[in-house]
Design a protein around this motif. Structure first.
Motif, PDB file in Angstrom:
ATOM      1  N   ALA A 199       0.832  -1.205   0.000  1.00 53.11           N
ATOM      2  CA  ALA A 199       0.000   0.000   0.000  1.00 53.11           C
ATOM      3  C   ALA A 199       0.866   1.254   0.000  1.00 53.11           C
ATOM      4  O   ALA A 199       0.598   2.221  -0.730  1.00 53.11           O
ATOM      5  N   ALA A 200       1.917   1.248   0.812  1.00 51.94           N
ATOM      6  CA  ALA A 200       2.810   2.402   0.873  1.00 51.94           C
ATOM      7  C   ALA A 200       3.453   2.666  -0.483  1.00 51.94           C
ATOM      8  O   ALA A 200       3.585   3.815  -0.916  1.00 51.94           O
ATOM      9  N   HIS A 201       3.845   1.605  -1.159  1.00 53.58           N
ATOM     10  CA  HIS A 201       4.539   1.752  -2.441  1.00 53.58           C
ATOM     11  C   HIS A 201       3.611   2.209  -3.559  1.00 53.58           C
ATOM     12  O   HIS A 201       3.910   3.182  -4.263  1.00 53.58           O
ATOM     13  N   PHE A 202       2.483   1.536  -3.714  1.00 56.13           N
ATOM     14  CA  PHE A 202       1.637   1.785  -4.884  1.00 56.13           C
ATOM     15  C   PHE A 202       0.602   2.889  -4.705  1.00 56.13           C
ATOM     16  O   PHE A 202       0.177   3.510  -5.683  1.00 56.13           O
ATOM     17  N   GLU A 203       0.184   3.134  -3.475  1.00 53.56           N
ATOM     18  CA  GLU A 203      -0.901   4.091  -3.265  1.00 53.56           C
ATOM     19  C   GLU A 203      -0.477   5.372  -2.554  1.00 53.56           C
ATOM     20  O   GLU A 203      -1.183   6.378  -2.651  1.00 53.56           O
ATOM     21  N   GLU A 204       0.638   5.343  -1.840  1.00 50.45           N
ATOM     22  CA  GLU A 204       0.978   6.473  -0.979  1.00 50.45           C
ATOM     23  C   GLU A 204       2.269   7.188  -1.361  1.00 50.45           C
ATOM     24  O   GLU A 204       2.613   8.197  -0.751  1.00 50.45           O
ATOM     25  N   GLY A 205       3.005   6.658  -2.339  1.00 52.70           N
ATOM     26  CA  GLY A 205       4.262   7.273  -2.721  1.00 52.70           C
ATOM     27  C   GLY A 205       5.350   7.123  -1.679  1.00 52.70           C
ATOM     28  O   GLY A 205       6.293   7.926  -1.628  1.00 52.70           O
ATOM     29  N   GLY A 206       5.241   6.108  -0.833  1.00 54.82           N
ATOM     30  CA  GLY A 206       6.244   5.889   0.204  1.00 54.82           C
ATOM     31  C   GLY A 206       7.549   5.356  -0.357  1.00 54.82           C
ATOM     32  O   GLY A 206       7.575   4.731  -1.422  1.00 54.82           O
ATOM     33  N   HIS A 207       8.630   5.608   0.361  1.00 52.44           N
ATOM     34  CA  HIS A 207       9.936   5.068  -0.021  1.00 52.44           C
ATOM     35  C   HIS A 207      10.130   3.771   0.754  1.00 52.44           C
ATOM     36  O   HIS A 207      10.311   3.787   1.964  1.00 52.44           O
ATOM     37  N   VAL A 208      10.102   2.656   0.049  1.00 52.59           N
ATOM     38  CA  VAL A 208      10.170   1.353   0.712  1.00 52.59           C
ATOM     39  C   VAL A 208      11.530   0.693   0.527  1.00 52.59           C
ATOM     40  O   VAL A 208      11.650  -0.534   0.578  1.00 52.59           O
ATOM     41  N   GLY A 209      12.559   1.534   0.364  1.00 56.08           N
ATOM     42  CA  GLY A 209      13.913   1.021   0.245  1.00 56.08           C
ATOM     43  C   GLY A 209      14.853   1.542   1.316  1.00 56.08           C
ATOM     44  O   GLY A 209      16.004   1.129   1.374  1.00 56.08           O
ATOM     45  N   ARG A 210      14.371   2.429   2.162  1.00 56.54           N
ATOM     46  CA  ARG A 210      15.201   3.026   3.209  1.00 56.54           C
ATOM     47  C   ARG A 210      14.894   2.408   4.567  1.00 56.54           C
ATOM     48  O   ARG A 210      13.742   2.169   4.907  1.00 56.54           O
ATOM     49  N   ASN A 211      15.943   2.215   5.347  1.00 61.76           N
ATOM     50  CA  ASN A 211      15.775   1.595   6.656  1.00 61.76           C
ATOM     51  C   ASN A 211      14.774   2.337   7.540  1.00 61.76           C
ATOM     52  O   ASN A 211      13.875   1.727   8.132  1.00 61.76           O
ATOM     53  N   GLU A 212      14.934   3.654   7.640  1.00 61.07           N
ATOM     54  CA  GLU A 212      14.092   4.429   8.546  1.00 61.07           C
ATOM     55  C   GLU A 212      12.627   4.400   8.111  1.00 61.07           C
ATOM     56  O   GLU A 212      11.722   4.242   8.954  1.00 61.07           O
ATOM     57  N   ASP A 213      12.385   4.556   6.827  1.00 60.91           N
ATOM     58  CA  ASP A 213      11.010   4.538   6.313  1.00 60.91           C
ATOM     59  C   ASP A 213      10.360   3.175   6.523  1.00 60.91           C
ATOM     60  O   ASP A 213       9.180   3.087   6.903  1.00 60.91           O
ATOM     61  N   LEU A 214      11.123   2.127   6.298  1.00 65.27           N
ATOM     62  CA  LEU A 214      10.593   0.779   6.493  1.00 65.27           C
ATOM     63  C   LEU A 214      10.316   0.500   7.969  1.00 65.27           C
ATOM     64  O   LEU A 214       9.318  -0.129   8.312  1.00 65.27           O
ATOM     65  N   ALA A 215      11.187   0.995   8.838  1.00 65.23           N
ATOM     66  CA  ALA A 215      10.962   0.806  10.274  1.00 65.23           C
ATOM     67  C   ALA A 215       9.679   1.502  10.717  1.00 65.23           C
ATOM     68  O   ALA A 215       8.950   1.006  11.581  1.00 65.23           O
ATOM     69  N   ASP A 216       9.391   2.651  10.111  1.00 61.69           N
ATOM     70  CA  ASP A 216       8.132   3.344  10.413  1.00 61.69           C
ATOM     71  C   ASP A 216       6.935   2.473  10.031  1.00 61.69           C
ATOM     72  O   ASP A 216       5.943   2.390  10.769  1.00 61.69           O
ATOM     73  N   LEU A 217       7.016   1.836   8.863  1.00 56.27           N
ATOM     74  CA  LEU A 217       5.927   0.961   8.420  1.00 56.27           C
ATOM     75  C   LEU A 217       5.785  -0.229   9.362  1.00 56.27           C
ATOM     76  O   LEU A 217       4.665  -0.672   9.655  1.00 56.27           O
ATOM     77  N   ALA A 218       6.920  -0.753   9.811  1.00 58.77           N
ATOM     78  CA  ALA A 218       6.878  -1.874  10.761  1.00 58.77           C
ATOM     79  C   ALA A 218       6.131  -1.475  12.020  1.00 58.77           C
ATOM     80  O   ALA A 218       5.289  -2.223  12.542  1.00 58.77           O
ATOM     81  N   ALA A 219       6.412  -0.285  12.517  1.00 59.08           N
ATOM     82  CA  ALA A 219       5.737   0.199  13.729  1.00 59.08           C
ATOM     83  C   ALA A 219       4.240   0.352  13.497  1.00 59.08           C
ATOM     84  O   ALA A 219       3.429   0.102  14.405  1.00 59.08           O
ATOM     85  N   GLU A 220       3.863   0.746  12.297  1.00 63.11           N
ATOM     86  CA  GLU A 220       2.443   0.949  11.999  1.00 63.11           C
ATOM     87  C   GLU A 220       1.633  -0.337  12.077  1.00 63.11           C
ATOM     88  O   GLU A 220       0.433  -0.296  12.363  1.00 63.11           O
ATOM     89  N   VAL A 221       2.270  -1.482  11.819  1.00 63.12           N
ATOM     90  CA  VAL A 221       1.530  -2.747  11.908  1.00 63.12           C
ATOM     91  C   VAL A 221       1.682  -3.400  13.277  1.00 63.12           C
ATOM     92  O   VAL A 221       1.168  -4.499  13.502  1.00 63.12           O
ATOM     93  N   GLY A 222       2.405  -2.726  14.187  1.00 61.13           N
ATOM     94  CA  GLY A 222       2.516  -3.242  15.540  1.00 61.13           C
ATOM     95  C   GLY A 222       3.832  -3.905  15.886  1.00 61.13           C
ATOM     96  O   GLY A 222       3.971  -4.477  16.974  1.00 61.13           O
ATOM     97  N   LEU A 223       4.812  -3.832  14.991  1.00 62.49           N
ATOM     98  CA  LEU A 223       6.122  -4.394  15.275  1.00 62.49           C
ATOM     99  C   LEU A 223       6.976  -3.366  16.023  1.00 62.49           C
ATOM    100  O   LEU A 223       6.711  -2.165  15.974  1.00 62.49           O
ATOM    101  N   ASP A 224       7.996  -3.836  16.693  1.00 65.04           N
ATOM    102  CA  ASP A 224       8.900  -2.943  17.408  1.00 65.04           C
ATOM    103  C   ASP A 224       9.787  -2.214  16.406  1.00 65.04           C
ATOM    104  O   ASP A 224      10.565  -2.846  15.684  1.00 65.04           O
ATOM    105  N   ARG A 225       9.681  -0.894  16.380  1.00 62.37           N
ATOM    106  CA  ARG A 225      10.407  -0.118  15.375  1.00 62.37           C
ATOM    107  C   ARG A 225      11.921  -0.274  15.502  1.00 62.37           C
ATOM    108  O   ARG A 225      12.625  -0.437  14.496  1.00 62.37           O
ATOM    109  N   GLU A 226      12.438  -0.215  16.716  1.00 64.72           N
ATOM    110  CA  GLU A 226      13.885  -0.276  16.907  1.00 64.72           C
ATOM    111  C   GLU A 226      14.436  -1.652  16.562  1.00 64.72           C
ATOM    112  O   GLU A 226      15.534  -1.774  16.010  1.00 64.72           O
ATOM    113  N   GLU A 227      13.686  -2.695  16.875  1.00 61.29           N
ATOM    114  CA  GLU A 227      14.120  -4.042  16.505  1.00 61.29           C
ATOM    115  C   GLU A 227      14.137  -4.207  14.993  1.00 61.29           C
ATOM    116  O   GLU A 227      15.068  -4.792  14.428  1.00 61.29           O
TER     117      GLU A 227
END
Length: 224
Positions: A131-159
């Protein structure tokens, strides 16, 4: 008609090879999920990595036309191709926006999906990245941006961030891609049902439903 199987037979195992950069993988995902909802047949889905453009840089500055020309399309093919993709996406409730879509190398994104799998949240992570890639223009290749997405689904961002920085799951991604090649998979999406039936492409919901019903019938017969 609901074709729910008896719990004693267990869910149907479905292995899906896909790439985050593949629009048909997202479209096919929605069609497959519609077939599961339509039939009521329980499934166990696992996603596996397959990079369509492993040589793409993390910061790709070109347009969608530039990217597709790299993939082998001519300039006059791009507009009708994108129109067809956007139309197909709309039919399954997706709003692709190629004006803001940002291409990138997907190795990090696939590693995050592996991380999420270890945490029991692979399906949620796959959906969020797509969804981030195709609908929102998100950058899904950077560590920080991906960690943000992980946090959004309930995963630990720092891990998640630590795993990405360490490239902790790069060997897992490479192993999945190697397995795909051993199976003869040369394009995605590719669905393998119960390690027996292969379905290539974003098939119609009815095609996925037919396979699920066939396997459900076979499993009931075996359990009888």
């Amino acid at each position: 008609m609901n074709d729910t199987t008896q719990s004693a037979t267990g869910p149907i195992k479905v292995d899906v090879w896909s790439d985050i950069a593949c629009p048909w993988c997202y479209i096919g995902k929605k069609k497959f999920e519609a077939a599961v909802a339509e039939t009521g047949i329980p499934v166990e889905v696992e996603y596996h990595a397959y990079e369509l453009a492993p040589d793409l840089p993390q910061e790709f500055e070109g347009s969608e036309q530039d990217y597709l020309e790299i993939r082998g399309f001519t300039a006059d093919q791009v507009e009708p191709l994108l129109a067809r993709i956007v139309g197909a996406a709309a039919q399954v409730g997706l709003r692709f926006d190629y004006d803001i879509l940002r291409h990138t190398n997907m190795l990090k994104g696939h590693q995050l999906i592996r991380f999420a799998k270890e945490q029991g949240m692979q399906l949620e992570m796959v959906e969020r990245i797509l969804a981030a890639h195709f609908e929102e223009g998100g950058h899904v290749g950077r560590n920080e941006d991906l960690a943000d997405l992980a946090a959004e689904v309930g995963l630990d961002r720092e891990e998640a961030l630590a795993a990405l920085r360490e490239n902790r799951f790069v060997d897992d991604v490479r192993a999945e891609e190697a397995h795909a090649h051993r199976l003869g998979i040369r394009g995605v999406p590719f669905y393998v049902f119960e390690e027996r039936y292969g379905v290539s492409g974003a098939q119609d919901t009815s095609a996925f439903a037919q396979v699920l019903r066939k396997l459900s019938h076979e499993k009931r017969g075996t359990a009888a």
